[in-house]
Design an enzyme around this catalytic site. Structure first.
Site, PDB file in Angstrom:
ATOM      1  N   MET A  11       0.830  -1.206   0.000  1.00 45.79           N
ATOM      2  CA  MET A  11       0.000   0.000   0.000  1.00 45.79           C
ATOM      3  C   MET A  11       0.864   1.256   0.000  1.00 45.79           C
ATOM      4  SD  MET A  11      -3.447  -0.513   0.143  1.00 45.79           S
ATOM      5  CE  MET A  11      -4.262   0.650   1.244  1.00 45.79           C
ATOM      6  N   SER A 112      -8.693   2.474   1.813  1.00 50.49           N
ATOM      7  CA  SER A 112      -9.094   1.285   1.074  1.00 50.49           C
ATOM      8  C   SER A 112      -8.720   1.459  -0.392  1.00 50.49           C
ATOM      9  CB  SER A 112     -10.603   1.053   1.200  1.00 50.49           C
ATOM     10  OG  SER A 112     -10.998  -0.104   0.475  1.00 50.49           O
ATOM     11  N   LYS A 164     -13.273   2.718   8.741  1.00 49.18           N
ATOM     12  CA  LYS A 164     -12.538   1.709   7.959  1.00 49.18           C
ATOM     13  C   LYS A 164     -12.737   0.323   8.555  1.00 49.18           C
ATOM     14  CE  LYS A 164      -9.655   0.163   4.835  1.00 49.18           C
ATOM     15  NZ  LYS A 164      -8.977  -1.000   5.347  1.00 49.18           N
ATOM     16  N   GLU A 171     -16.888  -5.820   4.035  1.00 52.25           N
ATOM     17  CA  GLU A 171     -16.117  -6.532   3.009  1.00 52.25           C
ATOM     18  C   GLU A 171     -16.086  -8.030   3.297  1.00 52.25           C
ATOM     19  OE1 GLU A 171     -11.424  -6.826   2.590  1.00 52.25           O
ATOM     20  OE2 GLU A 171     -12.154  -4.834   2.018  1.00 52.25           O
ATOM     21  N   TYR A 172     -15.871  -8.402   4.564  1.00 55.08           N
ATOM     22  CA  TYR A 172     -15.876  -9.817   4.938  1.00 55.08           C
ATOM     23  C   TYR A 172     -17.187 -10.473   4.523  1.00 55.08           C
ATOM     24  CZ  TYR A 172     -11.774  -9.854   8.133  1.00 55.08           C
ATOM     25  OH  TYR A 172     -10.523  -9.822   8.677  1.00 55.08           O
TER      26      TYR A 172
END
Length: 312
Positions: A11, A112, A164, A171-172
């Site tokens: 990142m 993200s 976040k 997202e999971y």
């Protein structure tokens, strides 16, 4: 702007490059000398040649505080530290207070975008004082995607990392839903191409998403995912999301189940499922697998025909 960036992994390294492409001067520091622009934090700060010194930190949660403490000894009144890692939100307000005592301003920023952020931009969720956000807004503007969306000043200290954390919990759950749907179609055999079915959902469907695009990319590389082990780590944010939900008495069953599914994936066998099979056999004589006799051998109570696996 001129700034320092600590942590040049997948990142951080890409963020450094995106910022440079936007015209900012970025001096990066990493413990890997092959990635680093400076051989120490002190050397990095010394090379930030501007009245306002800004340092963005992209390191694991376990080492954030030592890094920030060292930076605090190198920065001065009105300078800004931004923690852009996946840090636990409860640490942000105390951290901001400690830094304020030394005249240093602090922002927490959830980021993200993964490895695609270098070209697509990053979604940014920022916590902290509005005056501090305004000081470094050009950095956020360069990192975010082009267009109206992708950046939010989410609230005071901790709000960025909390947002976040919830983002990652969602997202999971989305990933788990796609994964379960894929497994069901693969097992059924009625759908002749699961990959093309997933591909068809990418336009016009209410479940289209970037995660769906990435799922299709994976299936294009390995249609039945035969080269992958069924093992998934969790990086912490899913656990923190569930813990926060417990503290607030907010039900998050989809996120919790997605987290627990990752735990299950790390077991060679699922002991809890063994107990379920054993109890079903005890109260109803349901067929059970005898591992020693092979995967096709099923034992049942006398007088009961072993069930076909699809009927259990």
């Amino acid at each position: 702007m001129q700034m320092g960036l600590v942590g040049l992994g997948k990142m951080g390294g890409n963020m450094r490059e995106r910022l440079r492409r936007a015209g900012h001067t970025v001096i990066g520091y990493d413990t890997d000398p092959q990635l680093s622009d400076a051989d120490s934090l002190a050397a990095m700060v010394e090379r930030i040649d501007s009245e306002l010194q800004v340092v963005w930190v992209m390191v694991p949660d376990t080492v954030v505080d030592p890094v920030i403490e060292e930076l605090a000894g190198l920065l001065g009144e009105g300078d800004v530290i931004i923690d852009g890692g996946n840090s636990r939100w409860v640490h942000d307000a105390p951290r901001a207070r400690r830094l304020a005592e030394r005249g240093i301003e602090y922002l927490d920023c959830g980021v993200s975008g993964g490895v695609w952020g270098i070209t697509q931009g990053y979604a940014l969720m920022v916590g902290g004082n509005g005056t501090t956000v305004a000081k470094v807004q050009p950095i956020f503007d360069s990192l975010k995607p082009a267009g109206e969306f992708g950046f939010v000043h989410a609230g005071e200290h901790g709000a960025g990392h909390f947002a976040k954390m919830v983002h990652n919990g969602i997202e999971y759950a989305i990933m788990q839903a796609y994964a379960e749907g894929w497994e069901l179609m693969e097992a059924a055999g009625h759908v002749t191409s699961v990959r093309e079915t997933f591909n068809s959902w990418r336009e016009g469907s209410v479940i289209k998403s970037w995660l769906l695009d990435l799922a299709v990319n994976a299936l294009d590389e390995d249609e039945h995912l035969e080269r992958l082990a069924g093992y998934a780590e969790d990086s912490g944010e899913g656990r923190w999301t569930v813990e926060s939900a417990l503290d607030l008495a907010v039900p998050v069953p989809a996120i919790a189940n997605a987290l627990f599914a990752r735990f299950t994936s790390r077991q060679d066998e699922a002991p809890a499922i063994k107990m379920i099979a054993a109890m079903r056999n005890q109260f109803g004589g349901h067929a059970v697998r005898d591992v020693a006799a092979g995967p096709e051998h099923l034992e049942a109570e006398p007088g009961e025909e072993p069930a076909h696996p699809s009927e259990q």
